[in-house]
Design an enzyme around this catalytic site. Structure first.
Site, PDB file in Angstrom:
ATOM      1  N   GLY A  91      22.635 114.228  24.338  1.00  0.00           N
ATOM      2  CA  GLY A  91      23.001 113.351  25.455  1.00  0.00           C
ATOM      3  C   GLY A  91      21.736 113.073  26.259  1.00  0.00           C
ATOM      4  CB  ALA A  92      20.167 109.904  27.361  1.00  0.00           C
ATOM      5  NE  ARG A 127      18.597 113.175  18.984  1.00  0.00           N
ATOM      6  CZ  ARG A 127      19.872 112.961  19.317  1.00  0.00           C
ATOM      7  NH1 ARG A 127      20.452 113.673  20.274  1.00  0.00           N
ATOM      8  NH2 ARG A 127      20.567 112.034  18.688  1.00  0.00           N
ATOM      9  CG  ASP A 185      21.206 107.661  23.896  1.00  0.00           C
ATOM     10  OD1 ASP A 185      22.399 107.342  23.749  1.00  0.00           O
ATOM     11  OD2 ASP A 185      20.791 108.826  23.862  1.00  0.00           O
ATOM     12  CE  LYS A 220      25.377 109.269  18.971  1.00  0.00           C
ATOM     13  NZ  LYS A 220      24.170 109.612  18.151  1.00  0.00           N
TER      14      LYS A 220
HETATM   15  O1  MRU Z   1      23.168 111.697  19.618  1.00  0.00           O
HETATM   16  P1  MRU Z   1      23.667 112.089  20.973  1.00  0.00           P
HETATM   17  O2  MRU Z   1      24.889 112.925  20.952  1.00  0.00           O
HETATM   18  O3  MRU Z   1      22.558 112.684  21.823  1.00  0.00           O
HETATM   19  O4  MRU Z   1      24.053 110.688  21.631  1.00  0.00           O
HETATM   20  C1  MRU Z   1      24.567 110.672  22.930  1.00  0.00           C
HETATM   21  C2  MRU Z   1      24.963 109.335  23.392  1.00  0.00           C
HETATM   22  O5  MRU Z   1      24.834 108.351  22.698  1.00  0.00           O
HETATM   23  C3  MRU Z   1      25.423 109.224  24.809  1.00  0.00           C
HETATM   24  O6  MRU Z   1      26.380 108.208  24.950  1.00  0.00           O
HETATM   25  C4  MRU Z   1      24.228 108.891  25.709  1.00  0.00           C
HETATM   26  O7  MRU Z   1      23.172 109.775  25.466  1.00  0.00           O
HETATM   27  C5  MRU Z   1      24.578 108.918  27.136  1.00  0.00           C
HETATM   28  S1  MRU Z   1      24.836 110.555  27.724  1.00  0.00           S
HETATM   29  C6  MRU Z   1      25.174 110.498  29.371  1.00  0.00           C
END
Ligand code: MRU
Length: 352
Positions: free
Chosen positions: A53-54, A95, A245, A256
């Site tokens: 999660g970002a 990432r 993200d 995502k």
């Molecule tokens: O691959 P992830 O689980 O890190 O992806 C997370 C997402 O796409 C979330 O929607 C995004 O990071 C926003 S979190 C507040």
């Protein structure tokens, strides 16, 4: 207000001088934590998605820098900065898509460069800055939640909101962006239910969003990703709220994989599609979404569901972890400074 069931995915353990992460790869089956005591362990935890999660990645990277700073033995500040830059580079390689990672690392480097005192004092200042980044994110998400409720459509009945992936407490310092809006709507009596897309291939919706909603007592219905358009057509969804993200200057939003198709379906059914994100997720250096780097992950994630292989041998795979939703499909971007149309995002830049 935070409930007493609040979830904090990243915590600083003062007594043991380490970071405690909730292991998100094991939820919802097992609630376990992992203790992280050096920067290499932190880089691995981000890469393997123990923490994801970002904003949570940003907070974790900041702690990774603080831990890394303590591993440096030299007392010479020029040499210290050189070695800290190498740790920053290791963390940057984890990432590529979530800009919060790069933003937090840069803020930590800036802190180190501008602290003109002993190495010991820089190390202490770096830990303080990581804690500040964490506290700010919690506050920011609560603000996003408050602003979010004000833009949700007015309907005679309480709202059914659809979300994709997990943009909740687990993905931030502890309240959530998209799920922050959901929480806030729930606290204000405006929410009927959340529809959570399961979010193949890693199932963050089915596993993490559903788990968080259960913790908070928020009614949640899990659907597979290919059911979202049908639910919209059936009149079951009033609005969509997702996280982000990375958002480019024109409002194009990487989130995502699968978010783009949800946005297209929402547009086709005249359902507002909102992005909830802190301003630290906006990359004003990028003119449009075409410039956002998209992470590709291991093909195993597509070939398997859990431990079970579902595909025959001899096939190829493609596994982009994110997609870009064009700004024209987004009704508003909800930030800590208020909700704006994507094309007005630049107005908030000066306020950061
Ligand atoms: O691959 P992830 O689980 O890190 O992806 C997370 C997402 O796409 C979330 O929607 C995004 O990071 C926003 S979190 C507040």
């Amino acid at each position: 207000m935070l409930s007493n069931t609040a979830v904090y995915p990243v915590r600083w353990d003062r007594e043991n001088q380490c970071v405690i992460l909730i292991d998100q790869t094991r939820l919802p089956g097992e609630y376990t934590t992992v203790s992280i005591s050096d920067s290499t362990q932190m880089a691995r935890a981000i890469k393997t998605m123990i923490v994801r999660g970002a904003p949570a990645i940003g907070v974790s990277a900041a702690y990774g820098m603080a831990l890394g700073a303590r591993e440096i033995e030299t007392r010479d500040s020029t040499e210290f900065l050189k070695q800290l830059e190498a740790i920053a580079e290791m963390l940057r390689q984890t990432r590529p898509t979530a800009v919060n990672l790069f933003w937090a690392i840069e803020r930590m480097l800036e802190t180190a460069r501008s602290t003109s005192s002993s190495v010991g004092e820089i190390q202490a200042k770096l830990l303080e800055t990581a804690q500040e980044i964490q506290a700010d994110d919690l506050q920011t998400c609560q603000e996003i939640g408050k602003h979010g409720v004000t833009v949700l459509p007015e309907t005679p009945e309480r709202l059914n909101l659809l979300t994709h992936c997990n943009a909740g407490a687990l993905a931030t310092a502890g309240y959530g962006t998209a799920l922050g809006v959901v929480r806030s709507a729930w606290d204000n009596g405006r929410l009927n239910r959340v529809y959570a897309d399961e979010t193949r291939p890693r199932l963050q919706g089915a596993k993490l969003t559903a788990w968080e909603c259960v913790q908070e007592g928020i009614p949640v219905t899990v659907i597979t990703d290919n059911m979202a358009a049908h639910c919209m057509q059936q009149g079951m969804i009033h609005a969509v709220v997702v996280g982000a993200d990375r958002i480019s200057a024109n409002g194009d939003t990487a989130n995502k994989i699968g978010t783009y198709s949800v946005a297209l379906a929402a547009k086709a059914h005249n359902i507002p599609f909102y992005v909830a994100a802190p301003l630290s997720t906006v990359d004003f250096k990028l003119a449009d979404g075409g410039e956002i780097p998209i992470e590709e992950r291991d093909s195993q994630e597509v070939a398997q569901v859990g431990e079970t292989r579902i595909t025959p041998s001899g096939v190829d795979y493609y596994n982009p972890a994110f997609d870009v939703t064009p700004a024209e499909l987004i009704a508003a971007i909800i930030t800590e400074k208020g909700a704006v149309a994507p094309q007005e995002l630049y107005q908030l830049k000066t306020q950061t």
